[in-house]
Design a protein around this motif. Structure first.
Motif, mmCIF file in Angstrom:
data_model
loop_
_atom_site.group_PDB
_atom_site.id
_atom_site.type_symbol
_atom_site.label_atom_id
_atom_site.label_comp_id
_atom_site.label_asym_id
_atom_site.label_seq_id
_atom_site.Cartn_x
_atom_site.Cartn_y
_atom_site.Cartn_z
ATOM 1 N N GLU A 61 41.995 -5.354 21.354
ATOM 2 C CA GLU A 61 42.707 -4.111 21.644
ATOM 3 C C GLU A 61 44.197 -4.256 21.379
ATOM 4 O O GLU A 61 44.826 -3.370 20.809
ATOM 5 C CB GLU A 61 42.458 -3.696 23.096
ATOM 6 C CG GLU A 61 43.115 -2.398 23.485
ATOM 7 C CD GLU A 61 42.501 -1.169 22.843
ATOM 8 O OE1 GLU A 61 43.185 -0.137 22.783
ATOM 9 O OE2 GLU A 61 41.342 -1.229 22.388
ATOM 10 N N THR A 75 45.102 -4.248 17.650
ATOM 11 C CA THR A 75 44.985 -2.913 17.063
ATOM 12 C C THR A 75 46.148 -2.025 17.487
ATOM 13 O O THR A 75 46.732 -1.310 16.662
ATOM 14 C CB THR A 75 43.636 -2.283 17.460
ATOM 15 O OG1 THR A 75 42.587 -3.134 16.969
ATOM 16 C CG2 THR A 75 43.478 -0.900 16.868
ATOM 17 N N ARG A 76 46.514 -2.079 18.751
ATOM 18 C CA ARG A 76 47.638 -1.256 19.223
ATOM 19 C C ARG A 76 48.958 -1.718 18.612
ATOM 20 O O ARG A 76 49.834 -0.904 18.321
ATOM 21 C CB ARG A 76 47.724 -1.294 20.745
ATOM 22 C CG ARG A 76 46.638 -0.491 21.405
ATOM 23 C CD ARG A 76 46.877 -0.427 22.885
ATOM 24 N NE ARG A 76 45.744 0.174 23.574
ATOM 25 C CZ ARG A 76 45.787 0.551 24.832
ATOM 26 N NH1 ARG A 76 46.880 0.377 25.538
ATOM 27 N NH2 ARG A 76 44.729 1.093 25.400
ATOM 28 N N TYR A 116 49.029 -0.352 15.092
ATOM 29 C CA TYR A 116 49.242 1.090 15.143
ATOM 30 C C TYR A 116 50.700 1.421 15.470
ATOM 31 O O TYR A 116 51.308 2.304 14.861
ATOM 32 C CB TYR A 116 48.304 1.713 16.182
ATOM 33 C CG TYR A 116 48.430 3.206 16.290
ATOM 34 C CD1 TYR A 116 47.898 4.046 15.307
ATOM 35 C CD2 TYR A 116 49.086 3.790 17.360
ATOM 36 C CE1 TYR A 116 48.021 5.426 15.406
ATOM 37 C CE2 TYR A 116 49.209 5.175 17.461
ATOM 38 C CZ TYR A 116 48.672 5.982 16.481
ATOM 39 O OH TYR A 116 48.806 7.349 16.575
ATOM 40 N N THR A 117 51.279 0.701 16.409
ATOM 41 C CA THR A 117 52.672 0.920 16.788
ATOM 42 C C THR A 117 53.607 0.604 15.630
ATOM 43 O O THR A 117 54.518 1.381 15.320
ATOM 44 C CB THR A 117 53.035 0.066 18.027
ATOM 45 O OG1 THR A 117 52.134 0.399 19.088
ATOM 46 C CG2 THR A 117 54.463 0.289 18.471
ATOM 47 N N GLN A 135 53.197 3.469 13.031
ATOM 48 C CA GLN A 135 53.757 4.757 13.437
ATOM 49 C C GLN A 135 55.277 4.763 13.466
ATOM 50 O O GLN A 135 55.907 5.772 13.144
ATOM 51 C CB GLN A 135 53.220 5.172 14.810
ATOM 52 C CG GLN A 135 51.744 5.498 14.809
ATOM 53 C CD GLN A 135 51.405 6.618 13.840
ATOM 54 O OE1 GLN A 135 52.037 7.673 13.824
ATOM 55 N NE2 GLN A 135 50.417 6.388 13.000
ATOM 56 N N ASP A 146 48.876 10.543 22.588
ATOM 57 C CA ASP A 146 47.455 10.425 22.942
ATOM 58 C C ASP A 146 46.942 9.010 22.729
ATOM 59 O O ASP A 146 46.168 8.492 23.513
ATOM 60 C CB ASP A 146 46.611 11.390 22.105
ATOM 61 C CG ASP A 146 46.841 12.833 22.492
ATOM 62 O OD1 ASP A 146 47.313 13.087 23.616
ATOM 63 O OD2 ASP A 146 46.550 13.708 21.660
ATOM 64 N N ARG A 147 47.350 8.410 21.629
ATOM 65 C CA ARG A 147 46.907 7.055 21.323
ATOM 66 C C ARG A 147 47.993 6.082 21.773
ATOM 67 O O ARG A 147 49.128 6.171 21.327
ATOM 68 C CB ARG A 147 46.668 6.926 19.821
ATOM 69 C CG ARG A 147 45.985 5.654 19.441
ATOM 70 C CD ARG A 147 45.338 5.801 18.088
ATOM 71 N NE ARG A 147 44.858 4.519 17.634
ATOM 72 C CZ ARG A 147 44.541 4.255 16.398
ATOM 73 N NH1 ARG A 147 44.655 5.200 15.479
ATOM 74 N NH2 ARG A 147 44.100 3.087 16.057
#
Length: 140
Positions: A58, A61-62, A65-66, A69, A95-96
């Motif tokens: 997890e 992946t975060r 993503y961070t 973005q 949201d994510r």
């Protein structure tokens, strides 16, 4: 007006990234999870070492993503989300969920953002180093 086409991050690129990050982690004796996302935030590749802590999947992946973005290394964003930082509410604003721990890096080709890598499982500075090694391997 000139348009330049930039080759997107491919599954072959993702394999290079995974292999390089995993080799760096293995050399350091650290078990990790590694996530590679394309420019749209879609999963291209994921790998978790057998003994890596489950949450590392997890967190990797975060982190990816961070980094994608915000088009920035997650290591460079940590101070911005502290209680007195200018973006202290950002981790919960979307949201994510974003994750502001070192180990996420954006990936660029010809100056354009094409994806991101996240590594989780080691100490934050180790995860950052493994991700940086992977991005460097891709640019060779």
């Amino acid at each position: 007006m000139s348009t330049t086409t930039v080759t997107p991050l491919s599954t072959a690129d993702a394999e290079v990234l995974i292999t390089a990050a995993r080799s760096a982690a293995e050399a350091a004796g650290v078990t990790v999870s590694i996530t590679v996302l394309d420019a749209g935030g879609h999963l291209l590749a994921f790998r978790r070492d057998d003994r890596a802590v489950l949450i590392s999947g997890e967190t990797s992946t975060r982190k990816a993503y961070t980094a994608l973005q915000l088009d920035a290394a997650t290591a460079d964003l940590v101070d911005l989300v502290k209680p007195d930082g200018p973006f202290h509410s950002l981790p919960t604003a979307l949201d994510r969920p974003l994750l502001f721990i070192a180990g996420g890096l954006p990936i660029h080709r010809d100056g354009r953002l094409i994806g991101a890598i996240g590594v989780g499982g080691g100490a934050p500075d180790q995860d950052h180093s493994f991700a940086a090694t992977a991005v460097e391997a891709l640019s060779r």
